[in-house]
Design a protein around this motif. Sequence first.
Motif, PDB file in Angstrom:
ATOM      1  N   ALA A 168       9.030 -70.813  53.744  1.00  0.00           N
ATOM      2  CA  ALA A 168      10.241 -71.120  52.985  1.00  0.00           C
ATOM      3  C   ALA A 168      10.087 -72.431  52.213  1.00  0.00           C
ATOM      4  O   ALA A 168      10.534 -72.552  51.063  1.00  0.00           O
ATOM      5  CB  ALA A 168      11.445 -71.187  53.925  1.00  0.00           C
ATOM      6  N   ALA A 169       9.424 -73.415  52.840  1.00  0.00           N
ATOM      7  CA  ALA A 169       9.194 -74.692  52.162  1.00  0.00           C
ATOM      8  C   ALA A 169       8.245 -74.518  50.978  1.00  0.00           C
ATOM      9  O   ALA A 169       8.429 -75.128  49.916  1.00  0.00           O
ATOM     10  CB  ALA A 169       8.635 -75.715  53.148  1.00  0.00           C
ATOM     11  N   ILE A 170       7.213 -73.678  51.144  1.00  0.00           N
ATOM     12  CA  ILE A 170       6.289 -73.409  50.037  1.00  0.00           C
ATOM     13  C   ILE A 170       7.021 -72.697  48.902  1.00  0.00           C
ATOM     14  O   ILE A 170       6.803 -72.999  47.717  1.00  0.00           O
ATOM     15  CB  ILE A 170       5.097 -72.576  50.552  1.00  0.00           C
ATOM     16  N   ALA A 171       7.906 -71.760  49.249  1.00  0.00           N
ATOM     17  CA  ALA A 171       8.686 -71.075  48.216  1.00  0.00           C
ATOM     18  C   ALA A 171       9.569 -72.063  47.458  1.00  0.00           C
ATOM     19  O   ALA A 171       9.770 -71.914  46.241  1.00  0.00           O
ATOM     20  CB  ALA A 171       9.534 -69.969  48.849  1.00  0.00           C
ATOM     21  N   ARG A 172      10.081 -73.065  48.143  1.00  0.00           N
ATOM     22  CA  ARG A 172      10.891 -74.083  47.444  1.00  0.00           C
ATOM     23  C   ARG A 172      10.027 -74.869  46.461  1.00  0.00           C
ATOM     24  O   ARG A 172      10.471 -75.214  45.353  1.00  0.00           O
ATOM     25  CB  ARG A 172      11.547 -75.023  48.462  1.00  0.00           C
ATOM     26  N   GLN A 173       8.784 -75.178  46.842  1.00  0.00           N
ATOM     27  CA  GLN A 173       7.869 -75.845  45.908  1.00  0.00           C
ATOM     28  C   GLN A 173       7.622 -74.976  44.680  1.00  0.00           C
ATOM     29  O   GLN A 173       7.627 -75.464  43.544  1.00  0.00           O
ATOM     30  CB  GLN A 173       6.530 -76.126  46.582  1.00  0.00           C
ATOM     31  N   ILE A 174       7.401 -73.683  44.919  1.00  0.00           N
ATOM     32  CA  ILE A 174       7.176 -72.766  43.806  1.00  0.00           C
ATOM     33  C   ILE A 174       8.402 -72.742  42.889  1.00  0.00           C
ATOM     34  O   ILE A 174       8.279 -72.721  41.661  1.00  0.00           O
ATOM     35  CB  ILE A 174       6.835 -71.362  44.335  1.00  0.00           C
ATOM     36  N   GLY A 175       9.582 -72.747  43.502  1.00  0.00           N
ATOM     37  CA  GLY A 175      10.799 -72.760  42.697  1.00  0.00           C
ATOM     38  C   GLY A 175      10.906 -73.993  41.811  1.00  0.00           C
ATOM     39  O   GLY A 175      11.370 -73.916  40.672  1.00  0.00           O
ATOM     40  N   LYS A 176      10.461 -75.142  42.328  1.00  0.00           N
ATOM     41  CA  LYS A 176      10.495 -76.370  41.520  1.00  0.00           C
ATOM     42  C   LYS A 176       9.516 -76.289  40.354  1.00  0.00           C
ATOM     43  O   LYS A 176       9.810 -76.746  39.251  1.00  0.00           O
ATOM     44  CB  LYS A 176      10.158 -77.579  42.403  1.00  0.00           C
ATOM     45  N   ALA A 177       8.348 -75.711  40.595  1.00  0.00           N
ATOM     46  CA  ALA A 177       7.335 -75.617  39.536  1.00  0.00           C
ATOM     47  C   ALA A 177       7.656 -74.494  38.546  1.00  0.00           C
ATOM     48  O   ALA A 177       7.300 -74.583  37.369  1.00  0.00           O
ATOM     49  CB  ALA A 177       5.959 -75.379  40.149  1.00  0.00           C
ATOM     50  N   ALA A 224      -4.367 -78.148  28.680  1.00  0.00           N
ATOM     51  CA  ALA A 224      -3.355 -78.527  29.663  1.00  0.00           C
ATOM     52  C   ALA A 224      -2.399 -79.529  29.037  1.00  0.00           C
ATOM     53  O   ALA A 224      -2.830 -80.519  28.441  1.00  0.00           O
ATOM     54  CB  ALA A 224      -4.017 -79.117  30.896  1.00  0.00           C
ATOM     55  N   LYS A 225      -1.110 -79.279  29.162  1.00  0.00           N
ATOM     56  CA  LYS A 225      -0.092 -80.166  28.611  1.00  0.00           C
ATOM     57  C   LYS A 225       0.597 -81.006  29.686  1.00  0.00           C
ATOM     58  O   LYS A 225       1.135 -82.069  29.396  1.00  0.00           O
ATOM     59  CB  LYS A 225       0.951 -79.355  27.837  1.00  0.00           C
ATOM     60  N   ALA A 226       0.588 -80.524  30.921  1.00  0.00           N
ATOM     61  CA  ALA A 226       1.190 -81.280  32.029  1.00  0.00           C
ATOM     62  C   ALA A 226       0.658 -80.734  33.334  1.00  0.00           C
ATOM     63  O   ALA A 226       0.344 -79.542  33.448  1.00  0.00           O
ATOM     64  CB  ALA A 226       2.712 -81.180  31.987  1.00  0.00           C
ATOM     65  N   THR A 227       0.530 -81.607  34.335  1.00  0.00           N
ATOM     66  CA  THR A 227       0.162 -81.203  35.689  1.00  0.00           C
ATOM     67  C   THR A 227       1.029 -81.955  36.683  1.00  0.00           C
ATOM     68  O   THR A 227       1.516 -83.053  36.393  1.00  0.00           O
ATOM     69  CB  THR A 227      -1.320 -81.486  36.002  1.00  0.00           C
ATOM     70  N   GLU A 228       1.207 -81.355  37.862  1.00  0.00           N
ATOM     71  CA  GLU A 228       2.042 -81.981  38.882  1.00  0.00           C
ATOM     72  C   GLU A 228       1.611 -81.489  40.253  1.00  0.00           C
ATOM     73  O   GLU A 228       1.129 -80.354  40.396  1.00  0.00           O
ATOM     74  CB  GLU A 228       3.518 -81.649  38.637  1.00  0.00           C
ATOM     75  N   LEU A 229       1.774 -82.338  41.265  1.00  0.00           N
ATOM     76  CA  LEU A 229       1.491 -81.978  42.650  1.00  0.00           C
ATOM     77  C   LEU A 229       2.799 -81.734  43.387  1.00  0.00           C
ATOM     78  O   LEU A 229       3.809 -82.378  43.115  1.00  0.00           O
ATOM     79  CB  LEU A 229       0.706 -83.090  43.342  1.00  0.00           C
ATOM     80  N   PHE A 230       2.744 -80.824  44.367  1.00  0.00           N
ATOM     81  CA  PHE A 230       3.932 -80.473  45.140  1.00  0.00           C
ATOM     82  C   PHE A 230       3.593 -80.436  46.622  1.00  0.00           C
ATOM     83  O   PHE A 230       2.493 -80.058  47.008  1.00  0.00           O
ATOM     84  CB  PHE A 230       4.448 -79.088  44.714  1.00  0.00           C
ATOM     85  N   GLY A 231       4.567 -80.840  47.451  1.00  0.00           N
ATOM     86  CA  GLY A 231       4.423 -80.714  48.897  1.00  0.00           C
ATOM     87  C   GLY A 231       3.849 -81.919  49.591  1.00  0.00           C
ATOM     88  O   GLY A 231       3.506 -81.829  50.773  1.00  0.00           O
ATOM     89  N   GLY A 232       3.767 -83.075  48.901  1.00  0.00           N
ATOM     90  CA  GLY A 232       3.169 -84.255  49.503  1.00  0.00           C
ATOM     91  C   GLY A 232       4.144 -85.373  49.827  1.00  0.00           C
ATOM     92  O   GLY A 232       3.721 -86.445  50.264  1.00  0.00           O
ATOM     93  N   GLN A 233       5.440 -85.127  49.655  1.00  0.00           N
ATOM     94  CA  GLN A 233       6.444 -86.142  49.936  1.00  0.00           C
ATOM     95  C   GLN A 233       7.103 -85.869  51.292  1.00  0.00           C
ATOM     96  O   GLN A 233       7.253 -84.705  51.686  1.00  0.00           O
ATOM     97  CB  GLN A 233       7.517 -86.157  48.841  1.00  0.00           C
ATOM     98  N   PRO A 234       7.490 -86.934  52.021  1.00  0.00           N
ATOM     99  CA  PRO A 234       8.156 -86.708  53.311  1.00  0.00           C
ATOM    100  C   PRO A 234       9.358 -85.775  53.212  1.00  0.00           C
ATOM    101  O   PRO A 234       9.631 -85.014  54.144  1.00  0.00           O
ATOM    102  CB  PRO A 234       8.578 -88.124  53.735  1.00  0.00           C
TER     103      PRO A 234
END
Length: 297
Positions: free
Chosen positions: A16-25, A265-275
Amino acid sequence: AILANVQATNPPARAAAIARQIGKANPTLISLQEVTEWKTCPANATLTGCASPPTVLYDLLNLVKDSLQLQGLSYKEVGRVTTNDLTAPAITGAGPVIVFYTQRSAILARADFGPGELRLSNVQSAQFVAKLTIPTAVGPFDVHRAWISVDVKFHGKSFRLIDTQLEAFDPSINYLQGEELLAGPANTSKPVVIAMDSNSKANPPANLFTPTYTNFMVNGFNDAWTETQGDAPGPTGVQDPSLLNPVSQVSQRIDLILLHGDLDAKATELFGGQPSDKTNGLWPSDHLGVAARLKTE
């Protein structure tokens, strides 16, 4: 011990947490690795087979897909490839069981585009010929890796997406698998996107680069991260296997989006690394998610 650790890491909550990351991206295409299915059955008296049919304990791929749907995100599975399919006995609190472990990579795609906006075809997959072989007391044990690809036509622009995970424990095997990608699915006149767990360190200093990453650069690939972030470190792996480490331990940039041909590539971002990304004190994954926004020429 491995099975106990998997259970302790609460795969449904993390999916569910991974799906939330996908939703943000909000990606059009998703490349997943190690979406493992775990099954168990009560063992027979000799621990050589099942006393009754196996049942699914966790299916990480279905858990992610179901979590996406529950969050109102419309994705479909394009294809999957099995890397390793293993069976072993285990002793648990409920008694002896047989454990079935099926490790897979998969590609998902948005399912809510109109006709003609997103077309997917020519799904291909294979295990790498190069593989790590480990000697054991009962004979050699092969660790397989694999790739899966799909040809994409998005708003009239075509490219090939390749999803893979390369060998983690032997740099020479890792390099040979990279060579197989270059000679195989990446050997096309189409622009290519490789979205992968490369297990090949891409962040400086240069003398610590794993040859596989450098080999892709020599063969005309560009790194979406460095195109948009320059020398920013961008580490993606890895957290403690328990996923309970209080401070993120990611230190190596090994999860990559590499581009070849008329793609920028126009933009990149990391997900899932914040507390704040944690669930029940657990990191969503031992790797961070990497997203890139691309433009075709």
